[in-house]
Design a protein around this motif. Structure first.
Motif, short mmCIF file in Angstrom:
data_model
loop_
_atom_site.label_atom_id
_atom_site.label_comp_id
_atom_site.label_asym_id
_atom_site.label_seq_id
_atom_site.Cartn_x
_atom_site.Cartn_y
_atom_site.Cartn_z
N ILE A 60 0.85 -1.20 0.00
CA ILE A 60 0.00 0.00 0.00
C ILE A 60 0.88 1.25 0.00
CG2 ILE A 60 -1.64 1.36 1.38
CD1 ILE A 60 -2.93 -0.97 -0.08
N ALA A 61 1.95 1.24 0.78
CA ALA A 61 2.85 2.39 0.82
C ALA A 61 3.48 2.64 -0.55
CB ALA A 61 3.93 2.19 1.88
N ARG A 62 3.84 1.57 -1.24
CA ARG A 62 4.40 1.76 -2.59
C ARG A 62 3.36 2.34 -3.55
NH1 ARG A 62 7.48 -2.90 -5.23
NH2 ARG A 62 5.41 -3.76 -5.13
N VAL A 63 2.13 1.87 -3.46
CA VAL A 63 1.07 2.42 -4.31
C VAL A 63 0.90 3.92 -4.00
CG1 VAL A 63 -1.41 2.40 -4.79
CG2 VAL A 63 -0.15 0.24 -4.62
N ARG A 64 0.90 4.27 -2.73
CA ARG A 64 0.76 5.68 -2.35
C ARG A 64 1.95 6.50 -2.86
NH1 ARG A 64 -3.59 6.26 0.49
NH2 ARG A 64 -4.34 4.71 1.97
N LEU A 65 3.14 5.94 -2.78
CA LEU A 65 4.32 6.63 -3.30
C LEU A 65 4.20 6.87 -4.80
CD1 LEU A 65 7.26 7.69 -3.05
CD2 LEU A 65 8.00 5.33 -3.42
N PHE A 66 3.83 5.84 -5.55
CA PHE A 66 3.72 5.98 -7.00
C PHE A 66 2.62 6.98 -7.37
CE2 PHE A 66 5.21 1.31 -7.12
CZ PHE A 66 6.54 1.70 -6.99
N TYR A 67 1.53 6.94 -6.63
CA TYR A 67 0.44 7.87 -6.87
C TYR A 67 0.89 9.30 -6.55
CZ TYR A 67 -4.42 9.63 -6.86
OH TYR A 67 -5.58 10.31 -7.12
N GLY A 68 1.58 9.46 -5.43
CA GLY A 68 2.10 10.77 -5.06
C GLY A 68 3.06 11.31 -6.11
N GLU A 69 3.91 10.44 -6.64
CA GLU A 69 4.84 10.86 -7.70
C GLU A 69 4.06 11.34 -8.92
OE1 GLU A 69 8.63 7.91 -6.70
OE2 GLU A 69 7.15 7.28 -8.20
N ARG A 70 3.03 10.60 -9.29
CA ARG A 70 2.23 10.99 -10.45
C ARG A 70 1.53 12.32 -10.20
NH1 ARG A 70 -1.45 7.80 -13.98
NH2 ARG A 70 0.38 6.51 -14.29
N LEU A 71 0.92 12.46 -9.02
CA LEU A 71 0.22 13.71 -8.70
C LEU A 71 1.18 14.89 -8.69
CD1 LEU A 71 -2.10 12.40 -5.84
CD2 LEU A 71 -2.86 13.26 -8.08
#
Length: 189
Positions: A60-71
């Motif tokens: 979940i933390a990796r998904v949040r990181l990737f999403y944060g990078e995209r945002l």
């Protein structure tokens, strides 16, 4: 990107995610990474909302990181900081140092300073250590590195043993992430 999207589509078509909520989350995350625009954002939102996300805090933390990078790249800074902060906190709880560093770097790029404990620190390696670490991070075995550098494989092993504590890692598997996430500089020999 096309090839990655094809792999994500193949994962979805294979029905591999069917029996496992974790695999479903990972497939959705892969689809999110390869889908641009609003559709990709919707997939990033969906991934952590699948059943029992607390069972897989690292994923979940990796998904949040990737999403944060995209945002962040889309200049949605407030939303990016929220995702990146949650990712950073999870990585810190898990002791995932290279991932803490990556999330902290992204958070700073998004305009928020990370806690001091998450900031990358300068790590001094000798020129030879840096060369050995870089070759090891590419996946070469000690014997292959030794042949390239005209040293014995035992010497390479000794160097790696001495390198690991400097960026705060304990294994070869963490070397690539540690090298990419730290401010490295070579010491004078």
């Amino acid at each position: 990107m096309k090839e990655a999207a094809a792999h994500a589509a193949a994962m979805r078509e294979s029905s591999m995610a069917g029996p496992s909520p974790r695999l479903e989350m990972l497939v959705v995350a892969c689809e999110a990474l390869t889908t641009p625009g609003e559709a990709g954002a919707a997939l990033f939102e969906r991934a952590p909302s699948l059943p029992d996300p607390e069972r897989w805090p690292f994923d979940i933390a990796r998904v949040r990181l990737f999403y944060g990078e995209r945002l962040r790249r889309l200049r949605a800074m407030a939303e990016a900081r929220e995702q990146l902060t949650q990712a950073l906190e999870a990585f810190q709880r898990l002791g995932a140092k290279p991932w803490v560093t990556r999330a902290a770097v992204e958070l700073r790029a998004g305009g928020r300073s990370a806690p001091a404990a998450a900031r990358p620190r300068a790590v001094a390696l000798t020129a030879q250590e840096l060369q050995i670490a870089t070759l090891a991070a590419t996946g070469l075995a000690n014997k292959q590195i030794a042949e390239r550098m005209l040293l014995s494989h035992r010497t390479i092993g000794t160097h790696l043993y001495q390198i690991y504590p400097k960026p705060g890692i304990t294994s070869r598997a963490a070397l690539r992430d540690a090298l990419s996430g730290l401010d490295l500089h070579a010491e004078e020999d």
